[in-house]
Design a protein around this motif. Structure first.
Motif, mmCIF file in Angstrom:
data_model
loop_
_atom_site.group_PDB
_atom_site.id
_atom_site.type_symbol
_atom_site.label_atom_id
_atom_site.label_comp_id
_atom_site.label_asym_id
_atom_site.label_seq_id
_atom_site.Cartn_x
_atom_site.Cartn_y
_atom_site.Cartn_z
ATOM 1 N N ALA A 424 14.882 10.113 17.032
ATOM 2 C CA ALA A 424 15.651 8.865 17.149
ATOM 3 C C ALA A 424 16.486 8.616 15.895
ATOM 4 C CB ALA A 424 14.706 7.691 17.386
ATOM 5 N N LEU A 425 15.892 8.879 14.715
ATOM 6 C CA LEU A 425 16.626 8.696 13.471
ATOM 7 C C LEU A 425 17.828 9.628 13.396
ATOM 8 C CD1 LEU A 425 13.677 8.407 10.893
ATOM 9 C CD2 LEU A 425 15.028 6.549 11.878
ATOM 10 N N ARG A 426 17.642 10.832 13.916
ATOM 11 C CA ARG A 426 18.734 11.804 13.887
ATOM 12 C C ARG A 426 19.903 11.352 14.761
ATOM 13 N NH1 ARG A 426 20.421 15.583 10.329
ATOM 14 N NH2 ARG A 426 22.100 16.711 11.341
ATOM 15 N N LYS A 427 19.581 10.802 15.913
ATOM 16 C CA LYS A 427 20.644 10.309 16.800
ATOM 17 C C LYS A 427 21.394 9.149 16.152
ATOM 18 C CE LYS A 427 18.513 11.715 21.177
ATOM 19 N NZ LYS A 427 17.862 11.250 22.426
ATOM 20 N N ASP A 428 20.667 8.277 15.459
ATOM 21 C CA ASP A 428 21.330 7.171 14.777
ATOM 22 C C ASP A 428 22.225 7.694 13.662
ATOM 23 O OD1 ASP A 428 21.633 4.247 14.143
ATOM 24 O OD2 ASP A 428 20.754 4.919 12.254
ATOM 25 N N ARG A 429 21.797 8.730 12.980
ATOM 26 C CA ARG A 429 22.619 9.343 11.930
ATOM 27 C C ARG A 429 23.930 9.853 12.516
ATOM 28 N NH1 ARG A 429 21.217 12.098 6.982
ATOM 29 N NH2 ARG A 429 22.849 13.568 6.372
#
Length: 771
Positions: A424-429
């Motif tokens: 999820a953090l990667r998608k937000d990045r």
């Protein structure tokens, strides 16, 4: 007509802070600066004393000392009538000096903004790294502000390492640091028996002036050659990195035990039953951070626990002064010069498994989309459940390795949760448009004699990125907390590319048929979109390399101006206080607020943070340069056994005097001097990053593939010379077409200007050859 001075300047807003720090406080630095600006004219010490109503001897002496300290730090300067003027305005600028080729330099302002050009004449009384106040006297030919030295406020070089020579009875040292352009005079009585060509370390007795070179005395003779195994010691000396601990630091460090006392744990949140884990490299010994994650109804709860270094290192203590001076730990191949003694860095502060440790905790609520919704900070006591390496974390979740999963069965669910959060953090990045450059990092494998046996690229997989994203979120939370509470601290600032860099980038992109969107202020998303468009192009590496080189360097400042590369509005460094001093300052700021302190009562003034941030930015760059030098010395020693051998590689740099080539699988850089290219006159195009033959039309471009022969290796000078064998090569190492790339092959030919002058005669000079 001068503005009339006010009789009552009002109340010093920082009086409480001064009263806590001093028994007999005088007006704060901020208050003095405010009154100088408000009166809009230089004021003498007597006029300032009258303005503040100071009359007794102690108060007058305190004011004198404060003004002297402000002069020393470059906040004010005195004119010929002993009137004090405020620095950091349109005419007077302070900052650190960086030497350039051919004797000139630039001053990088402490408060950011455009660099100030310093002519070789002005650089005569400066050395690389010195801090100075300059007066803007006009603009140079490249439309940059040009300055003249008003005052040198800090000397960066107490010792200098280099080669000793004696000619006609005059001894002198030629600095090994290529950024120091002045030789150091060594009087006969201070040569300590050094012979011609010896590598020596000299203490500077007199700094340079406009009329005199620096003078020094030899304090150590290393010898004619750098001994095998001493590459790291030499690199530390060349870059003036403190290695030895002062006696008072060792005395203070000896007072700490190896266990956390019970009294220190009281009043903290107890996290010893929370299965926090550390995930680091296999050789790591100082564990700054531990993580834990659990799913919630709307996303995840993430805990990032950081070693509570601020509990042990108190402001103003010998430990604190030495840590501030070092600024950060310096990581060399096979060793480290730590910011803190091992009793703390590898012991009491390190979050080792199965032992109680004090920590500062950032607890975050992360949405399903990977956005930071809210956070809180608190002091805790923890006990790490496991010390995992990156490869072990990957083996647990991605590879599902039965043996590794069996060994760490107590934390399997929690590691899986961390990877779920990471996605999820990667998608937000990616939604933010954070810029991801693909760069190759290497690790050195050593034999029993301590010499390089092999150079290998490091594998960076999702376990590395997982920890990186968790740390980024904690740093963002800390920056937001500091802004919300309005407590002064240091932020990690990465500015957008300046106008000159953008102009050069756009000129280059025009030659490739590409365009960077965003006008004068492109966003990180504009960079990210461009990188997506070129992903499948054959010249992708060339374009990505030029994009990377258009970026500004990040630094530490008390003002939050965001982080361009990460596409974040607020960012600081919170997660590594064992090895970075700015992180320790951030911890102190958070603790100050948690304990009920007011913003104006924090122990650092704005100007102290400006100076500290600039100093830590300098030590950060110094560490990188020293580590690179040590690694290059080791690689030169490794390559000395390969003189005459042939390798394929990629052009990693194009200059007016030749090509730098990085060898495949060895990851070592060397130079093809322009005199070793074809019998032709080559024109250097700095915008297109290429050399073009005037007669043949042969082109050498950044990221071209080429085959070379190792012609010469100089270990002491850290130089490797190559001879070209075949160019350009395709991806398989085969010669393309007839080996000639002609001008105009799908690209617009550049007009010839000054950069198109003949380059055959240009050499790298005595100090050249290193980028």
């Amino acid at each position: 007509m001068a503005r009339k001075r006010k009789n009552q300047p009002g109340t010093d807003p920082y009086l409480e802070r001064e009263q806590r720090k001093y028994e007999n406080p005088v007006p704060s630095r901020e208050f003095i600066l405010a009154q100088l600006e408000e009166n809009a004219r230089p004021l003498s010490r007597g006029e300032l004393a009258e303005l503040f109503g100071l009359s007794d001897d102690d108060a007058l002496e305190g004011l004198r000392r404060r003004l002297r300290a402000m002069e020393r730090d470059g906040q004010v300067v005195r004119n010929r009538r002993n009137g004090y003027l405020v620095v950091d305005n349109e005419d007077l600028v302070r900052g650190r000096v960086r030497s350039g080729p051919e004797g000139w330099g630039v001053l990088r302002p402490d408060l950011g903004g455009q660099e100030v050009f310093l002519s070789p004449r002005e650089m005569r009384n400066l050395l690389h790294g010195d801090r100075a106040v300059v007066r803007i006297v006009g603009m140079d030919r490249q439309d940059r502000p040009e300055g003249e030295i008003v005052e040198v406020i800090e000397r960066a070089n107490r010792t200098v390492a280099g080669r000793f020579f004696s000619e006609s009875g005059v001894g002198f040292l030629v600095p090994d640091n290529k950024r120091i352009h002045q030789d150091v005079i060594i009087p006969p009585a201070d040569q300590a028996g050094a012979d011609n060509g010896d590598l020596v370390v000299a203490e500077l007795l007199n700094q340079p002036t406009r009329r005199r070179q620096p003078i020094g005395r030899v304090i150590e003779v290393v010898g004619r050659n750098i001994p095998a195994g001493s590459e790291i010691d030499v690199a530390a000396r060349v870059h003036s990195i403190p290695v030895e601990w002062p006696a008072e630091v060792e005395t203070e460090a000896a007072t700490f035990g190896d266990k956390v006392p019970a009294a220190a744990k009281r009043g903290r949140e107890d996290l010893r039953r929370v299965p926090l884990v550390t995930i680091d490299g296999p050789d790591a010994r100082d564990f700054d951070d531990a993580v834990y994650c659990e799913p919630t109804t709307n996303g995840w709860k993430l805990l990032v626990a950081i070693a509570d270094v601020a509990h042990y290192v108190q402001p103003g203590s010998p430990l604190d002064r030495e840590a501030s001076e070092r600024g950060n730990s310096v990581y060399f191949p096979r060793s480290v010069v730590p910011m803190l003694p091992e009793v703390l860095s590898n012991g009491l502060c390190s979050l080792n498994p199965k032992v109680d440790r004090l920590c500062m905790v950032c607890e975050m609520q992360i949405s399903r989309e990977g956005k930071l919704r809210r956070s809180r900070f608190y002091e805790g006591v923890m006990r790490s459940s496991a010390r995992l390496t990156y490869d072990e974390a990957k083996a647990i979740h991605i590879d599902r390795d039965p043996g590794v999963r069996r060994r760490y069965r107590g934390v399997l669910k929690h590691v899986d949760n961390l990877f779920a959060l990471y996605r999820a953090l990667r998608k937000d990045r990616e939604r933010r448009g954070a810029i991801d450059f693909e760069t190759t990092e290497t690790e050195l494998e050593f034999d029993e004699q301590g010499q390089i046996a092999a150079v290998r690229p490091t594998e960076r997989h999702d376990a590395h990125k997982l920890i990186e994203e968790c740390m980024v979120r904690a740093n963002v939370a800390a920056a937001r907390f500091l802004e919300r509470k309005r407590v002064p601290a240091l932020f990690r600032v990465h500015e957008r590319p300046n106008a000159e860099r953008l102009d050069n980038l756009r000129q280059f992109l025009a030659q490739t048929g590409l365009r960077l969107e965003g006008g004068d202020k492109p966003s990180p998303k504009d960079y990210a979109r461009l990188m997506q468009r070129v992903h499948k192009r054959p010249d992708r590496h060339l374009i990505e390399t030029v994009l990377l080189r258009s970026m500004m360097a990040a630094d530490y400042r008390p003002g939050n101006d965001g982080h361009f590369g990460l596409a974040l509005d607020a960012y600081t460094h919170f997660t590594s206080p064992i090895r970075r001093y700015p992180d320790l300052v951030v911890h102190r700021a958070i603790k100050h607020t948690l304990n009920g302190g007011k913003p104006g009562e924090f122990g650092y003034s704005h100007d102290e943070l400006v100076t500290l941030g600039e100093h830590c930015s300098m030590t950060d760059r110094r560490a990188e340069e020293a580590s690179r030098d040590a690694e290059m010395t080791l690689k030169c020693r490794y390559m000395s056994a390969h003189v005459g051998d042939e390798f394929t590689g990629v052009v990693s740099g194009v200059t007016g005097f030749g090509l730098f080539v990085e060898l495949d699988n060895v990851y070592v850089d060397g130079l093809i001097h322009i005199t070793n290219l074809e019998s032709d006159f080559f024109h250097f195009d700095p915008i297109g990053h290429r050399l073009t033959g005037e007669r043949t039309g042969k082109e050498y471009r950044l990221t071209d593939r080429i085959r070379v022969r190792v012609a010469r290796v100089d270990i002491d000078e850290r130089k490797i010379d190559f001879e070209p064998i075949a160019h350009p090569l395709d991806a398989n190492g085969e010669l393309m077409e007839d080996g000639t790339r002609r001008r105009g092959s799908g690209r617009r030919q550049q007009k010839k200007g000054k950069s198109g002058q003949r380059q055959r005669q240009r050499g790298r000079g005595r100090r050249g050859g290193q980028r």
